[in-house]
Write an enzyme that holds these catalytic residues in place. Sequence first.
Site, mmCIF file in Angstrom:
data_model
loop_
_atom_site.group_PDB
_atom_site.id
_atom_site.type_symbol
_atom_site.label_atom_id
_atom_site.label_comp_id
_atom_site.label_asym_id
_atom_site.label_seq_id
_atom_site.Cartn_x
_atom_site.Cartn_y
_atom_site.Cartn_z
ATOM 1 N N CYS A 130 0.814 -1.214 0.000
ATOM 2 C CA CYS A 130 0.000 0.000 0.000
ATOM 3 C C CYS A 130 0.851 1.271 0.000
ATOM 4 O O CYS A 130 0.544 2.237 -0.707
ATOM 5 C CB CYS A 130 -0.957 -0.002 1.186
ATOM 6 S SG CYS A 130 -0.207 -0.522 2.731
ATOM 7 N N HIS A 242 -2.557 6.443 4.569
ATOM 8 C CA HIS A 242 -1.100 6.478 4.748
ATOM 9 C C HIS A 242 -0.575 7.812 4.232
ATOM 10 O O HIS A 242 -0.999 8.300 3.166
ATOM 11 C CB HIS A 242 -0.433 5.370 3.935
ATOM 12 C CG HIS A 242 -0.610 3.985 4.498
ATOM 13 N ND1 HIS A 242 -1.273 3.731 5.679
ATOM 14 C CD2 HIS A 242 -0.199 2.776 4.030
ATOM 15 C CE1 HIS A 242 -1.257 2.428 5.910
ATOM 16 N NE2 HIS A 242 -0.608 1.830 4.932
#
Length: 344
Positions: A130, A242
């Site tokens: 990710c 993130h």
Amino acid sequence: MGYKIAIAGATGNVGREMLTVLEERGFPAGEVVALASRRSQGTEVSFGDKTLKVKALDTYDFSDTDICLMSAGGSVSKEWAPRIADQGCVVIDNSSAWRYDSAVPLIVPEVNADAVAGFTQRNIIANPNCSTAQLVVALKPLHDAATITRVVVSTYQSVSGAGKEGSDELFNQTRAVFVADPIEATKFTKRIAFNVIPHIDVFMEDGSTKEEWKMMAETKKILDPKIKLVATCVRVPVFVGHSEAVAIEFEKAISADEARNILRESPGCLVIDKHEDGGYITPIEAVGEDATYISRIREDSTVENGLMMWVVSDNLRKGAATNAVQIAELLINRKLIQPKRQAA
């Protein structure tokens, strides 16, 4: 004529997000099947306005299924992806199990779409980590313009990257702080509530963690093996999203204004970069979105041809579910696969 799609790991965070993304994007699916382990058999998951009953992965026949989106963990993928692929079903795998296999393409559609054609060697395509996915979306257009030589990245990774257990631990610890209950750390190595942990995945011999190594290895495979990259990956008490502080060195000169203009025109990128209070993106604003957001673009005066920037994305979507669905769309749009079951 629709495609038959299976979601392996449909009860997990990413599996559920895959179902949401398929429906949102109007994916041409004639049938969608939810799969998980036997202990989850019979569990209900949502797909648009429908409810799907989860079936057991280990007894499912993939012979009439076109694509399997897999988010069931590395060990399950190592065992099952080849079996599924051997039945003529293309596997798009979200784990790290196949990312570093030279016969398996590692794909971010905005970055290296042409490499998807290599899936025929194993009938498996890998989704990147990710934190890598959002990074390379932001790096690719700048690399094309000025040739990146080195990247230094510090990540601020949400607990959902560690699965449902990570999210539950942050919630439970936060509640415990306010009611003065004992705080237990089981998923993470230290308390995560109101704290940050500079440790994701296992430690390696050189002192790096596996997460940091993944970012280096995957960026080289997806973007350019000549790029040097070093990362420090940190878990932060954020549920979803993130963030990355990225320092980039280039072979050619490139100004912050030039970079900003390039990124504004690049697929998958959304620049939010005003030099004022709140003129940047934060993780909470990226939740539920598919874009890679880029802010704080500025020149780095400490190196020749250097830039700094802030990169944020929803790790469950672009970092996992959306990227996998985009890969499936790529296969269809390039006519690399056809539905096994023809319309009556």
